[in-house]
Design an enzyme around this catalytic site. Structure first.
Site, PDB file in Angstrom:
ATOM      1  N   LYS A 285      -4.291 -20.336  28.762  1.00  0.00           N
ATOM      2  CA  LYS A 285      -4.914 -21.369  29.591  1.00  0.00           C
ATOM      3  C   LYS A 285      -4.204 -22.701  29.359  1.00  0.00           C
ATOM      4  O   LYS A 285      -4.374 -23.355  28.337  1.00  0.00           O
ATOM      5  CB  LYS A 285      -6.408 -21.533  29.252  1.00  0.00           C
ATOM      6  CG  LYS A 285      -7.128 -22.181  30.415  1.00  0.00           C
ATOM      7  CD  LYS A 285      -8.176 -23.200  30.101  1.00  0.00           C
ATOM      8  CE  LYS A 285      -7.799 -24.567  29.725  1.00  0.00           C
ATOM      9  NZ  LYS A 285      -7.182 -25.451  30.727  1.00  0.00           N
ATOM     10  N   GLU A 366      -4.713 -27.496  16.281  1.00  0.00           N
ATOM     11  CA  GLU A 366      -3.790 -28.631  16.085  1.00  0.00           C
ATOM     12  C   GLU A 366      -4.330 -29.800  16.901  1.00  0.00           C
ATOM     13  O   GLU A 366      -4.466 -29.677  18.115  1.00  0.00           O
ATOM     14  CB  GLU A 366      -2.389 -28.287  16.605  1.00  0.00           C
ATOM     15  CG  GLU A 366      -1.770 -27.026  16.039  1.00  0.00           C
ATOM     16  CD  GLU A 366      -1.350 -27.186  14.603  1.00  0.00           C
ATOM     17  OE1 GLU A 366      -1.210 -28.336  14.145  1.00  0.00           O
ATOM     18  OE2 GLU A 366      -1.192 -26.161  13.929  1.00  0.00           O
ATOM     19  N   CYS A 400       1.686 -36.434  20.098  1.00  0.00           N
ATOM     20  CA  CYS A 400       0.701 -36.437  19.011  1.00  0.00           C
ATOM     21  C   CYS A 400       1.297 -37.108  17.780  1.00  0.00           C
ATOM     22  O   CYS A 400       0.602 -37.691  16.972  1.00  0.00           O
ATOM     23  CB  CYS A 400       0.276 -35.016  18.694  1.00  0.00           C
ATOM     24  SG  CYS A 400       1.683 -33.954  18.450  1.00  0.00           S
ATOM     25  N   GLU A 495      -7.386 -42.665  18.345  1.00  0.00           N
ATOM     26  CA  GLU A 495      -6.157 -42.282  19.043  1.00  0.00           C
ATOM     27  C   GLU A 495      -6.227 -42.777  20.491  1.00  0.00           C
ATOM     28  O   GLU A 495      -7.208 -42.513  21.189  1.00  0.00           O
ATOM     29  CB  GLU A 495      -6.004 -40.750  19.038  1.00  0.00           C
ATOM     30  CG  GLU A 495      -4.682 -40.313  19.609  1.00  0.00           C
ATOM     31  CD  GLU A 495      -4.512 -38.788  19.677  1.00  0.00           C
ATOM     32  OE1 GLU A 495      -5.436 -38.114  20.141  1.00  0.00           O
ATOM     33  OE2 GLU A 495      -3.440 -38.295  19.269  1.00  0.00           O
TER      34      GLU A 495
HETATM   35  P1  NAD Z   1      -7.379 -32.053  25.540  1.00  0.00           P
HETATM   36  O1  NAD Z   1      -8.088 -31.784  24.269  1.00  0.00           O
HETATM   37  O2  NAD Z   1      -8.051 -32.882  26.555  1.00  0.00           O
HETATM   38  O3  NAD Z   1      -7.004 -30.680  26.254  1.00  0.00           O
HETATM   39  C1  NAD Z   1      -6.305 -29.666  25.605  1.00  0.00           C
HETATM   40  C2  NAD Z   1      -6.613 -28.328  26.256  1.00  0.00           C
HETATM   41  O4  NAD Z   1      -7.971 -28.020  26.010  1.00  0.00           O
HETATM   42  C3  NAD Z   1      -6.444 -28.329  27.768  1.00  0.00           C
HETATM   43  O5  NAD Z   1      -5.898 -27.082  28.166  1.00  0.00           O
HETATM   44  C4  NAD Z   1      -7.872 -28.452  28.268  1.00  0.00           C
HETATM   45  O6  NAD Z   1      -8.067 -27.902  29.545  1.00  0.00           O
HETATM   46  C5  NAD Z   1      -8.624 -27.658  27.223  1.00  0.00           C
HETATM   47  N1  NAD Z   1     -10.060 -27.968  27.078  1.00  0.00           N
HETATM   48  C6  NAD Z   1     -10.680 -29.135  27.317  1.00  0.00           C
HETATM   49  N2  NAD Z   1     -11.998 -29.030  27.036  1.00  0.00           N
HETATM   50  C7  NAD Z   1     -12.197 -27.775  26.597  1.00  0.00           C
HETATM   51  C8  NAD Z   1     -13.339 -27.062  26.129  1.00  0.00           C
HETATM   52  N3  NAD Z   1     -14.527 -27.625  26.069  1.00  0.00           N
HETATM   53  N4  NAD Z   1     -13.180 -25.778  25.749  1.00  0.00           N
HETATM   54  C9  NAD Z   1     -11.973 -25.189  25.794  1.00  0.00           C
HETATM   55  N5  NAD Z   1     -10.863 -25.807  26.232  1.00  0.00           N
HETATM   56  C10 NAD Z   1     -10.978 -27.088  26.623  1.00  0.00           C
HETATM   57  O7  NAD Z   1      -5.952 -32.667  25.138  1.00  0.00           O
HETATM   58  P2  NAD Z   1      -4.777 -33.132  26.082  1.00  0.00           P
HETATM   59  O8  NAD Z   1      -5.157 -34.398  26.758  1.00  0.00           O
HETATM   60  O9  NAD Z   1      -4.291 -32.004  26.921  1.00  0.00           O
HETATM   61  O10 NAD Z   1      -3.622 -33.404  25.000  1.00  0.00           O
HETATM   62  C11 NAD Z   1      -3.572 -34.575  24.256  1.00  0.00           C
HETATM   63  C12 NAD Z   1      -4.138 -34.362  22.862  1.00  0.00           C
HETATM   64  O11 NAD Z   1      -3.461 -33.300  22.222  1.00  0.00           O
HETATM   65  C13 NAD Z   1      -3.920 -35.560  21.965  1.00  0.00           C
HETATM   66  O12 NAD Z   1      -5.063 -35.767  21.207  1.00  0.00           O
HETATM   67  C14 NAD Z   1      -2.756 -35.132  21.074  1.00  0.00           C
HETATM   68  O13 NAD Z   1      -2.699 -35.807  19.834  1.00  0.00           O
HETATM   69  C15 NAD Z   1      -3.033 -33.679  20.916  1.00  0.00           C
HETATM   70  N6  NAD Z   1      -1.836 -32.939  20.553  1.00  0.00           N
HETATM   71  C16 NAD Z   1      -1.719 -32.467  19.274  1.00  0.00           C
HETATM   72  C17 NAD Z   1      -0.573 -31.786  18.892  1.00  0.00           C
HETATM   73  C18 NAD Z   1      -0.390 -31.256  17.494  1.00  0.00           C
HETATM   74  O14 NAD Z   1       0.536 -30.471  17.271  1.00  0.00           O
HETATM   75  N7  NAD Z   1      -1.203 -31.618  16.547  1.00  0.00           N
HETATM   76  C19 NAD Z   1       0.441 -31.583  19.819  1.00  0.00           C
HETATM   77  C20 NAD Z   1       0.281 -32.073  21.115  1.00  0.00           C
HETATM   78  C21 NAD Z   1      -0.865 -32.737  21.471  1.00  0.00           C
END
Ligand code: NAD
Length: 604
Positions: A285, A366, A400, A495
């Protein structure tokens, strides 16, 4: 020539009939000492002619040889050593043909705008009435493509398909599975420019950032393909006589991959590759904002030979279909990368046992960061300013690993800040399709609004020292620098995930470390310092998963910098490292009593 140095050379010159003028430095003591130190460094460096001649007695022939003779290669031209891991080389944009290929790919991609991508379950594309459009974040009037969203029923069917495909897939040898990853890496190489062009339009990456993402995707594939061969062998753990005890691994079942949009190909590919190369099957997903790129991954997986049902593509809304998938009884492993709030919700949901569930779910989580770079009193400011700027504003601060706090020791504070602001003026904010663009748009309207609101509200609590003009027609946010930021304020604690940098003044290294460690996150961190004692101390005391010294803090490379955080940044699973695949496996030990009680004839 300098008085007191290289006297034999002076004599030789005079003897050859040249006029030689000697000079001596005069003036103030402190600048004079700096001059002396520079001379000492120059003359004692390993490459120095003077050192070679006078201290090492290197022969005249060698000293005077053509410098191009017998050069030792230091780049990818070096012959590859067996058993060593090599990252995919980035594109060198200095070469005109590379620039031309990218321009052509962008033009071609623009002609394909408007395509529709759909869920894929058990190898079949599924239609859905529920559709979203993806606009180009740099020109919101342009629609890049459309995504038909998977329903709850589709999600259930995808899990069912993955469950059915699991027994056969898990019985394949590791090398068969690894070969599919290597095939996919070759397809990515072939499609490199087109994948980059799609990233420029779908998520607003500039050319170099898009290149970095595609290379990282290839790296995950080649790294995990090699690593599974190591793990497949297992390990003998007992040498007691009459006993053979072997430690080995099995796949866990259906893995659910939930990925973010900010490394739209790399992170998704890494999570999916790790899931399937370990013998699990997968429901993938992607984030809503990067479903077009994800659809490409699905298409190329099939071309690479991935059997139907092994990976099922479920584009959909996180809060709806994502949440449903997480709670499903037949999911064994959840591989999530994204924000802290969603990650924590998944961790909680994952612990709930559903009726009919036969396996404890495992979550690989992550999450975000509030990463800081410490600038010591003796830091090289030329390097520090460049390192901070790129780490804070590369891909609009939407990594991130991005630097969102810079903690400066007061002795250097004004000097550093002045130079940072001057350097920030040279950042070019522009459409990422333009090769000059350093900063493009943020990913969507929601991110734009959130970041703009944070900037506006922070103006009353901190000193805004840098903002610039941005283009119109897209979600462009200026790179923004706040100075004199209170380390406990929201600006320094939460963040933001955008191009906003908080500069914090501290008295000394004690306070710098206290501030650096004073958030709930522990993802990346950095230090610019020339003091070995301070470097040693920061290395021991700075709480972060990836610490970078005297360089920027983004751009982790597979194998070289296994990546991931702890505290509220994650569970320390380290993508692109030796332990990562273990999270997708269950370990077992098989112990056999090898003392036979009688003669066992060989089987015919
Ligand atoms: P997000 O948490 O909004 O979404 C991530 C994924 O989760 C998406 O596919 C989204 O559709 C899904 N999602 C959202 N709500 C959900 C739920 N209730 N249940 C299941 N899935 C759900 O994050 P984003 O905006 O896509 O990405 C940015 C974030 O990701 C930032 O906080 C960044 O720091 C983090 N990030 C971390 C790493 C790492 O390696 N630590 C790497 C990249 C990004």
């Amino acid at each position: 020539m300098l008085f007191g140095m290289a006297d034999p050379i002076k004599k030789a010159l005079v003897k050859s009939g040249y006029r030689v003028r000697e000079y001596a430095t005069i003036g103030e003591l402190i600048p004079g000492m700096a001059y002396l130190v520079r001379r000492l460094l120059e003359n004692t460096s390993n490459e120095s002619f003077l050192r070679s001649k006078f201290a090492e007695n290197v022969s005249t022939e060698i000293l005077l040889k053509d410098p191009a003779e017998n050069l030792t290669p230091t780049n990818s031209l070096e012959p590859k050593q067996p058993g060593r891991y090599y990252n995919e080389p980035l594109i060198d944009w200095v070469n005109a043909p590379a620039r031309q290929q990218m321009k052509t790919a962008l033009q071609k991609m623009k002609k394909q705008f408007g395509e529709t991508v759909r869920p894929v379950i058990n190898g079949k594309e599924i239609s859905s009435k529920n559709k979203i459009s993806r606009e180009n974040p740099a020109h919101t009037s342009e629609t890049v493509g459309h995504v038909e969203l998977a329903s709850i029923e589709d999600a259930d069917n995808a899990i069912e398909a993955a469950k059915k495909a699991h027994p056969e897939w898990s019985r394949k040898s590791a090398s068969e599975r690894a070969q599919i990853l290597l095939n996919l890496a070759d397809i990515f190489r072939r499609e490199r420019y087109s994948l980059m062009a799609l990233q420029v339009y779908e998520v607003g990456k500039n050319w170099s950032e898009a290149d970095g993402d595609v290379c990282e995707a290839i790296d995950f594939l080649t790294y995990y393909a090699a690593d599974i061969l190591r793990l497949e062998k297992g390990e003998r753990v007992s040498y007691a006589s009459g006993e053979d005890s072997h430690y080995e691994y099995r796949s866990r079942g259906v893995a659910l991959v939930i990925a973010p949009w900010n490394f739209p190909l790399a992170i998704l590919t890494g999570q999916v590759a790790a899931s399937i190369v370990t013998g699990n099957t997968c429901v993938m997903k992607p984030a809503e904002q990067s479903s077009l790129i994800a659809a490409r991954l699905m298409k190329y997986l099939t071309e690479a030979g991935c059997p139907k049902g092994v990976v099922n593509f479920i584009p959909g809304l996180g809060e709806e279909v994502g949440r449903h998938l997480v709670a499903h009884k037949d999911i064994s492993t959840i591989s999530f990368t994204g924000s802290m709030n969603v990650g924590l919700e998944i961790t909680k949901e994952c612990a709930k046992v559903q009726p009919g569930q036969h396996q404890i779910k495992r979550a690989i989580i992550e999450m975000g960061g509030k990463n800081a770079i410490i600038i010591d009193s003796d830091a090289d400011l030329d390097e520090a300013v460049m390192g901070v700027l790129y780490s804070a504003f590369g891909f609009q601060g939407q990594k991130c690993s991005a630097c969102s706090r810079v903690i400066v020791l007061e002795e250097n504070y004004d000097r550093f800040l002045g130079r940072l602001i001057e350097a920030a003026k040279s950042l070019i904010v522009r459409d990422p399709a333009d090769p000059h663009s350093f900063i493009g748009p943020v990913v969507d309207q929601e991110a734009y609004q959130r970041i703009r609101n944070t900037i506006e509200t922070s103006k009353s609590s901190a000193r805004l020292v840098f903002e610039t003009e941005v283009p119109e027609g897209g979600y462009f946010v200026s790179p923004t620098i706040f100075a004199d930021v209170n380390p406990d304020s929201e600006l320094a604690q939460e963040e933001i995930f955008g191009p906003v940098l908080a500069v914090i003044k501290v008295r000394d290294l004690d306070e710098a470390l206290k501030v650096a460690n004073g958030t709930k996150y522990a993802l990346t961190g950095g230090l610019f310092s020339r003091s070995p004692a301070n470097i040693k101390r920061v290395r021991e005391e700075y709480e972060c998963g990836n610490l970078y010294i005297n360089r920027g803090i983004t751009g982790a490379m597979v194998g070289r910098h296994p990546f991931g955080g702890y505290k509220m940044s994650g569970l320390g699973s380290k993508t692109g490292g030796k332990e990562y695949l273990l999270h997708y496996l269950d370990p077992r030990v098989v112990t056999e009593n090898t003392v036979r009680r009688g003669f066992a004839p060989p089987e015919v």
